[in-house]
Design a protein around this motif. Structure first.
Motif, short mmCIF file in Angstrom:
data_model
loop_
_atom_site.label_atom_id
_atom_site.label_comp_id
_atom_site.label_asym_id
_atom_site.label_seq_id
_atom_site.Cartn_x
_atom_site.Cartn_y
_atom_site.Cartn_z
N VAL A 215 3.49 5.81 -3.31
CA VAL A 215 4.68 6.56 -3.75
C VAL A 215 4.84 6.46 -5.26
CG1 VAL A 215 7.20 6.68 -3.61
CG2 VAL A 215 5.86 6.29 -1.54
N ALA A 216 4.65 5.25 -5.80
CA ALA A 216 4.80 5.04 -7.24
C ALA A 216 3.80 5.87 -8.04
CB ALA A 216 4.64 3.56 -7.58
N LYS A 217 2.66 6.20 -7.41
CA LYS A 217 1.64 7.03 -8.09
C LYS A 217 1.94 8.52 -7.95
CE LYS A 217 -2.23 3.80 -7.67
NZ LYS A 217 -3.54 3.55 -7.00
N GLY A 218 3.03 8.85 -7.27
CA GLY A 218 3.40 10.25 -7.15
C GLY A 218 3.20 10.85 -5.78
N GLY A 219 2.80 10.02 -4.81
CA GLY A 219 2.63 10.53 -3.46
C GLY A 219 3.96 10.90 -2.83
N ALA A 220 3.92 11.84 -1.92
CA ALA A 220 5.15 12.27 -1.24
C ALA A 220 5.63 11.15 -0.32
CB ALA A 220 4.90 13.54 -0.43
N PRO A 221 6.86 10.68 -0.51
CA PRO A 221 7.33 9.56 0.32
C PRO A 221 7.68 9.98 1.74
CG PRO A 221 9.08 10.29 -1.18
CD PRO A 221 7.85 11.08 -1.52
N ASN A 222 7.27 9.17 2.68
CA ASN A 222 7.69 9.33 4.08
C ASN A 222 8.69 8.20 4.33
OD1 ASN A 222 7.97 9.06 6.88
ND2 ASN A 222 5.89 9.76 7.28
N TRP A 223 9.97 8.51 4.16
CA TRP A 223 10.99 7.46 4.23
C TRP A 223 10.99 6.76 5.58
CZ3 TRP A 223 11.48 6.65 -0.46
CH2 TRP A 223 11.78 7.64 -1.41
N ARG B 103 0.83 -1.21 0.00
CA ARG B 103 0.00 0.00 0.00
C ARG B 103 0.87 1.25 0.00
NH1 ARG B 103 -1.87 3.81 3.21
NH2 ARG B 103 -0.75 3.07 5.04
N LEU B 104 1.86 1.29 0.87
CA LEU B 104 2.71 2.47 1.00
C LEU B 104 3.50 2.74 -0.28
CD1 LEU B 104 4.07 1.89 4.63
CD2 LEU B 104 2.48 3.68 3.91
N TRP B 105 4.11 1.69 -0.84
CA TRP B 105 4.94 1.88 -2.02
C TRP B 105 4.12 2.17 -3.27
CZ3 TRP B 105 9.84 3.12 -2.21
CH2 TRP B 105 10.66 2.81 -1.12
N ARG B 106 2.93 1.61 -3.36
CA ARG B 106 2.08 1.91 -4.50
C ARG B 106 1.68 3.38 -4.49
NH1 ARG B 106 -1.84 -3.50 -4.92
NH2 ARG B 106 -0.28 -4.82 -5.93
#
Length: 200
Positions: free
Chosen positions: A49-57, A44-47
């Motif tokens: 990000v892959a869609k352009g969401g801001a990553p929370n490392w 869920r988290l990586w998908r």
């Protein structure tokens, strides 16, 4: 906990063996695409990000000491900035041998996927390879460009280029840890890769 080691090499450059090696050396758990496939929350988290969401490392790598392989390898530029003390490893093999392995393992898994939410499609096929993962010349050029970018961006004293077959010595020297008595791991052969993706 924050990342201590960041891998910048593409899948099929010995990343699963490196994942196991880092774990054996005390830098585990190590994040790898297998982790994403095994955990719904990671997917869920990586998908997102892959869609352009801001990553929370911090959220994406909560509980991990290191990362190799995709998806993280696509974001190495951001990660080396976010974790300036982390050591960097470029797993490497010749571009031609990389393609030969990629073509027989990851590529069929991407092409055969019917899940449009798949990270394999959203990230690897579309973002890494610009929607042309089956184009051999293009894919090899992308591979070469990534290697060149890592070499030109990461300071030499922070980077280890780890080639297939290099084993423990250069890795342990880079990380400042003793060489284990156990052999360097050899994981995720083509047969193992296919078996892991087969329906249980």
């Amino acid at each position: 906990m924050s990342l201590m080691v960041i891998g910048t090499g593409f899948g099929r450059t010995g990343t699963d063996s490196m994942r196991e090696a880092l774990t054996m050396l005390g830098f585990g758990p190590c994040h790898h695409m297998w982790e994403v496939m095994a955990h719904a929350e990671q997917k869920r988290l990586w998908r997102a990000v892959a869609k352009g969401g801001a990553p929370n490392w911090a959220e994406l790598f909560a509980g991990y000491k290191s990362c190799v392989d995709w998806p993280s390898a696509f974001y190495w530029r951001e990660l080396i900035e976010a974790y300036p003390k982390a050591r960097v490893i470029l797993t490497w093999r010749s571009p031609e041998s990389w393609w030969e392995s990629f073509e027989k393992t990851i590529l069929p898994a991407i092409v055969g996927s019917t899940d449009q939410e798949s990270l394999g499609i959203a990230l690897v096929a579309n973002q890494v390879f610009g929607g042309r993962p089956q184009d051999r010349a293009h894919a090899i050029a992308v591979y070469r460009n990534n290697v060149e970018a890592v070499l030109n961006t990461v300071p030499a004293e922070r980077l280890l280029v780890h080639k297939l077959g290099d084993g423990w010595a250069p890795l342990c020297a880079h990380l400042g840890v003793p060489v284990p008595h156990e052999p360097y791991p050899a994981r995720n052969t083509r047969q193992e890769f296919r078996a892991a993706l087969s329906p249980q």
